[in-house]
Design a protein around this motif. Structure first.
Motif, mmCIF file in Angstrom:
data_model
loop_
_atom_site.group_PDB
_atom_site.id
_atom_site.type_symbol
_atom_site.label_atom_id
_atom_site.label_comp_id
_atom_site.label_asym_id
_atom_site.label_seq_id
_atom_site.Cartn_x
_atom_site.Cartn_y
_atom_site.Cartn_z
ATOM 1 N N VAL A 181 0.862 -1.188 0.000
ATOM 2 C CA VAL A 181 0.000 0.000 0.000
ATOM 3 C C VAL A 181 0.895 1.234 0.000
ATOM 4 O O VAL A 181 1.699 1.420 0.916
ATOM 5 C CB VAL A 181 -0.938 0.026 1.228
ATOM 6 C CG1 VAL A 181 -1.822 1.270 1.176
ATOM 7 C CG2 VAL A 181 -1.796 -1.229 1.282
ATOM 8 N N LEU A 182 0.768 2.057 -1.035
ATOM 9 C CA LEU A 182 1.574 3.267 -1.162
ATOM 10 C C LEU A 182 0.789 4.453 -0.607
ATOM 11 O O LEU A 182 -0.287 4.783 -1.108
ATOM 12 C CB LEU A 182 1.934 3.517 -2.625
ATOM 13 C CG LEU A 182 2.802 4.739 -2.907
ATOM 14 C CD1 LEU A 182 4.184 4.575 -2.277
ATOM 15 C CD2 LEU A 182 2.930 4.970 -4.413
ATOM 16 N N VAL A 183 1.339 5.082 0.435
ATOM 17 C CA VAL A 183 0.658 6.196 1.099
ATOM 18 C C VAL A 183 1.431 7.492 0.889
ATOM 19 O O VAL A 183 2.593 7.592 1.261
ATOM 20 C CB VAL A 183 0.513 5.932 2.615
ATOM 21 C CG1 VAL A 183 -0.286 7.069 3.275
ATOM 22 C CG2 VAL A 183 -0.148 4.591 2.883
ATOM 23 N N THR A 184 0.783 8.464 0.286
ATOM 24 C CA THR A 184 1.366 9.798 0.154
ATOM 25 C C THR A 184 0.246 10.795 -0.114
ATOM 26 O O THR A 184 -0.912 10.408 -0.285
ATOM 27 C CB THR A 184 2.425 9.849 -0.966
ATOM 28 O OG1 THR A 184 3.136 11.091 -0.862
ATOM 29 C CG2 THR A 184 1.806 9.737 -2.349
ATOM 30 N N SER A 185 0.597 12.067 -0.150
ATOM 31 C CA SER A 185 -0.401 13.112 -0.364
ATOM 32 C C SER A 185 -1.033 12.981 -1.748
ATOM 33 O O SER A 185 -0.372 12.592 -2.715
ATOM 34 C CB SER A 185 0.241 14.493 -0.226
ATOM 35 O OG SER A 185 0.806 14.653 1.058
ATOM 36 N N ARG A 191 2.699 11.507 -9.459
ATOM 37 C CA ARG A 191 4.134 11.341 -9.718
ATOM 38 C C ARG A 191 4.664 10.087 -9.022
ATOM 39 O O ARG A 191 5.460 9.335 -9.591
ATOM 40 C CB ARG A 191 4.901 12.585 -9.245
ATOM 41 C CG ARG A 191 6.395 12.509 -9.482
ATOM 42 C CD ARG A 191 7.028 13.888 -9.574
ATOM 43 N NE ARG A 191 6.840 14.687 -8.384
ATOM 44 C CZ ARG A 191 7.837 15.082 -7.584
ATOM 45 N NH1 ARG A 191 9.079 14.701 -7.852
ATOM 46 N NH2 ARG A 191 7.616 15.842 -6.540
ATOM 47 N N SER A 192 4.205 9.852 -7.802
ATOM 48 C CA SER A 192 4.669 8.678 -7.051
ATOM 49 C C SER A 192 4.256 7.383 -7.737
ATOM 50 O O SER A 192 5.046 6.437 -7.828
ATOM 51 C CB SER A 192 4.108 8.716 -5.628
ATOM 52 O OG SER A 192 4.531 9.877 -4.945
ATOM 53 N N VAL A 193 3.032 7.330 -8.222
ATOM 54 C CA VAL A 193 2.541 6.129 -8.906
ATOM 55 C C VAL A 193 3.407 5.814 -10.121
ATOM 56 O O VAL A 193 3.823 4.666 -10.336
ATOM 57 C CB VAL A 193 1.067 6.310 -9.329
ATOM 58 C CG1 VAL A 193 0.648 5.233 -10.321
ATOM 59 C CG2 VAL A 193 0.157 6.265 -8.100
ATOM 60 N N ALA A 194 3.702 6.840 -10.925
ATOM 61 C CA ALA A 194 4.511 6.631 -12.130
ATOM 62 C C ALA A 194 5.912 6.134 -11.785
ATOM 63 O O ALA A 194 6.436 5.216 -12.427
ATOM 64 C CB ALA A 194 4.590 7.931 -12.930
ATOM 65 N N VAL A 195 6.518 6.718 -10.763
ATOM 66 C CA VAL A 195 7.889 6.360 -10.393
ATOM 67 C C VAL A 195 7.952 4.970 -9.763
ATOM 68 O O VAL A 195 8.838 4.171 -10.078
ATOM 69 C CB VAL A 195 8.476 7.415 -9.429
ATOM 70 C CG1 VAL A 195 9.836 6.973 -8.914
ATOM 71 C CG2 VAL A 195 8.595 8.764 -10.135
ATOM 72 N N VAL A 241 5.580 19.403 -13.291
ATOM 73 C CA VAL A 241 6.873 19.441 -13.979
ATOM 74 C C VAL A 241 7.742 18.269 -13.541
ATOM 75 O O VAL A 241 8.459 17.676 -14.351
ATOM 76 C CB VAL A 241 7.582 20.785 -13.714
ATOM 77 C CG1 VAL A 241 8.993 20.773 -14.298
ATOM 78 C CG2 VAL A 241 6.777 21.926 -14.308
ATOM 79 N N GLY A 242 7.672 17.916 -12.247
ATOM 80 C CA GLY A 242 8.444 16.783 -11.756
ATOM 81 C C GLY A 242 8.082 15.497 -12.479
ATOM 82 O O GLY A 242 8.959 14.702 -12.836
ATOM 83 N N LEU A 243 6.793 15.281 -12.703
ATOM 84 C CA LEU A 243 6.344 14.097 -13.427
ATOM 85 C C LEU A 243 6.849 14.109 -14.868
ATOM 86 O O LEU A 243 7.329 13.082 -15.392
ATOM 87 C CB LEU A 243 4.818 14.003 -13.396
ATOM 88 C CG LEU A 243 4.188 12.829 -14.150
ATOM 89 C CD1 LEU A 243 4.756 11.489 -13.671
ATOM 90 C CD2 LEU A 243 2.670 12.846 -14.002
ATOM 91 N N VAL A 244 6.769 15.260 -15.522
ATOM 92 C CA VAL A 244 7.239 15.390 -16.904
ATOM 93 C C VAL A 244 8.737 15.114 -16.987
ATOM 94 O O VAL A 244 9.203 14.362 -17.853
ATOM 95 C CB VAL A 244 6.910 16.791 -17.463
ATOM 96 C CG1 VAL A 244 7.581 16.984 -18.818
ATOM 97 C CG2 VAL A 244 5.413 16.987 -17.579
#
Length: 252
Positions: A181-185, A191-195, A241-244
């Protein structure tokens, strides 16, 4: 080098930085026509980025839909990303406004939905003088009733990419059974999901700490300008921008 460049880039992406750059440009300009155009640009930027309707609309489209997990669900571990606390000059830790990440992770553990808590977070500070954030969070989880043997510490990462890579190594070494389970804001979740997917981690996302929620109509949330949104927009732009950048560099 990527870490340092990202810090410089984020500064240049803040709306307040754009306005300051235009102000300096206008101050140094020698022609009245140029100063007038720069002034108009500053005013337009101020109006656009202080408009609550535009801010709420974009954030609502960016944040994932809230999720709930039944008490019957069980996962071997929950991964909570840092970025929810900070240290003072005496290295005393304090929770930030993103502390809902801590609350929701603790809730998942105490409900028996996750068996272990993996805390991932070193320090995102460029000078890196303070202790790793994960150390403070571990202490707080123990105070909250989480068994120390159920806490997994990853205290070297400096950004989301390293969160994922270092967490992957730990999870593989411990041979824990996915999915996790990935927990973040909610703002940080896309971005977290992609990484984390790129890192090869099998997980379900559990967004929390919602910046904007689907509230009933209030004129203050739609019409009246709010100068504080200039700062809040910087967080939004940082995520987009971080995701890009992560995708362009193969990190997501």
């Amino acid at each position: 080098m990527f870490f340092i460049l990202s810090k410089v880039l984020y500064f240049l992406l803040y709306p307040i930085s754009w306005i300051l750059i235009l102000w300096v440009w206008r101050w140094r300009s020698r022609t009245a026509a140029t100063r007038k155009r720069l002034l108009i640009s500053m005013i337009v930027l101020g109006i656009v980025f202080s408009n609550p309707f535009l801010y709420r609309s974009f954030v609502m489209s960016w944040q994932p839909v809230p999720k709930s997990l039944p008490d019957t669900a069980h996962y071997s571990a929950g991964i909570v990303l840092g970025g929810l606390s900070y240290y003072d000059k005496k290295d005393s830790g304090f929770f930030s406004l993103a502390a809902d990440r801590f609350i929701q992770t603790a809730n998942l553990y105490h409900r028996g939905i996750i068996n272990k808590v993996l805390i991932t977070g070193g320090t995102g500070n460029l000078l890196q003088r303070e202790p790793p954030e994960a150390i403070f969070l571990k202490q707080e989880f123990i105070r909250n009733g989480v068994n120390e043997k159920d806490i997994i510490l990853e205290s070297r990462s400096r950004n989301t990419y390293e969160n994922a890579v270092f967490s992957k190594r730990l999870l593989d070494s411990m041979k824990l059974q996915p999915p996790f389970v990935l927990v973040t804001s909610a703002m940080h979740m896309p971005r977290s999901v992609a990484v984390f997917k790129k890192a090869g981690i099998n997980f379900i996302s559990y967004p929390c700490d919602y910046t904007v929620i689907d509230e009933r109509f209030d004129i203050e949330n739609y019409i009246i300008p709010d100068i504080s949104l200039l700062k809040k927009w910087s967080w939004v732009i940082k995520e987009v921008v971080g995701l890009v950048v992560y995708r362009l560099t193969g990190k997501a």
